[in-house]
Motif scaffolding. Structure first.
Motif, PDB file in Angstrom:
ATOM      1  N   ILE A  27       0.721   5.943 -41.492  1.00  0.00           N
ATOM      2  CA  ILE A  27       1.919   7.099 -41.234  1.00  0.00           C
ATOM      3  C   ILE A  27       1.399   8.351 -42.017  1.00  0.00           C
ATOM      4  CG2 ILE A  27       4.208   7.739 -41.630  1.00  0.00           C
ATOM      5  CD1 ILE A  27       5.083   5.072 -41.132  1.00  0.00           C
ATOM      6  N   GLY A  55      -0.568  10.929 -39.793  1.00  0.00           N
ATOM      7  CA  GLY A  55       0.426  11.832 -39.636  1.00  0.00           C
ATOM      8  C   GLY A  55      -0.303  13.575 -39.800  1.00  0.00           C
ATOM      9  N   ARG A  57       4.240  10.268 -36.264  1.00  0.00           N
ATOM     10  CA  ARG A  57       5.150   9.550 -37.182  1.00  0.00           C
ATOM     11  C   ARG A  57       6.136   8.840 -36.741  1.00  0.00           C
ATOM     12  NH1 ARG A  57       5.880  13.980 -42.288  1.00  0.00           N
ATOM     13  NH2 ARG A  57       3.481  13.785 -43.160  1.00  0.00           N
ATOM     14  N   ARG A 103       6.282   4.629 -36.883  1.00  0.00           N
ATOM     15  CA  ARG A 103       7.476   4.128 -37.555  1.00  0.00           C
ATOM     16  C   ARG A 103       8.081   2.988 -36.462  1.00  0.00           C
ATOM     17  NH1 ARG A 103       9.152   9.647 -39.032  1.00  0.00           N
ATOM     18  NH2 ARG A 103       8.706   9.689 -41.294  1.00  0.00           N
TER      19      ARG A 103
END
Length: 256
Positions: A99, A103, A214, A218
């Protein structure tokens, strides 16, 4: 109980093995539930799950269908405990790192990606959704999709880090085991979660690209949580069914 040491799940696992060796949980004893262990060790339930999977992989505990997790009856030498629990990173820590790195990488790619690189990523998106039944092909396309974005940053160091994180999915025994459990639960890369990433790249919008990546990753964490939770729920459900059958048999006897 506060714990100290290396990786968090390893510290929990090492503490539990120490308690087993000290006689707190003797062979054949059922371990407390996930929630109770999380409260005792002051960690999250995902950390407890990683610790339990590590202990199960090394034979310290075993899952009994419809019952729970039990200490095994084999002999454990105290000298082997630290080495036997050195499982590197778990899937939750690995995805958290992705992430952070992916990201920012996709945000950088959004301002430097070429039309040719976009075309390659579009093709990989098509491959990812072409045949859902061919799981190895989908997984390979997913990996190449993310590495193509890393390539589009134009930064070899960024690309190397992201490739290393992807390699850990199979090189780290604990991470590999957890992803395999998710796969058995029917969880595979979903092409629709990748489309917003491509749309943001095409728009050359770094903020939207970062947000989309992200959100996607997630979702991977949520899938892992669901997969490991389903295993625990299945054990609990089977235990409840067994108890229900036992009560029914008893009631039947009493009514004769």
């Amino acid at each position: 109980m506060k714990i100290t040491g290396n990786k968090l799940y390893q510290r929990v696992a090492a503490s539990i093995t120490a308690a087993i060796e000290a006689g707190r949980w003797s062979p054949g004893t059922r371990l407390p539930g996930e929630r109770d262990l999380a409260e005792e060790y002051k960690v999250s339930r995902p950390t407890i799950r990683e610790a339990m999977i590590a202990l199960e992989m090394k034979g310290w505990i075993e899952a009994r269908h419809g019952s729970g997790l039990y200490v095994t009856k084999r002999e454990h030498g105290s000298g082997q405990r630290e080495d036997s629990l050195n499982f590197d990173v778990g899937a939750f820590d690995l995805t958290e790192a992705r992430i952070l790195f992916e990201g920012e990488a996709v945000a950088l790619a959004a301002v430097s990606i070429s039309d040719e690189q976009l075309a390659e990523i579009d093709q990989l998106l098509i491959e990812m959704g072409a045949d859902d039944s061919n799981e190895p092909s989908v997984m390979d396309a997913d990996r190449r999709f993310h590495l193509a974005i890393a390539d589009a940053t134009g930064n070899e160091a960024v690309r190397s880090v992201i490739e290393y994180l992807w390699d850990l999915r199979t090189r780290s025994p604990l991470a590999a085991n957890m992803f395999a459990r998710a796969k058995r639960g029917g969880i595979t890369p979903r092409v629709e979660e990748h489309r917003p990433i491509v749309a943001a790249l095409r728009a050359r919008d770094p903020h939207a690209a970062r947000s989309a990546m992200r959100k996607h990753l997630r979702g991977v964490v949520d899938d892992l949580l669901e997969a490991t939770e389903l295993e625990a729920l299945e054990r609990t459900r089977s235990e409840i069914d067994a108890r229900r059958d036992s009560v029914a048999r008893r009631l039947k006897i009493g009514s004769v």
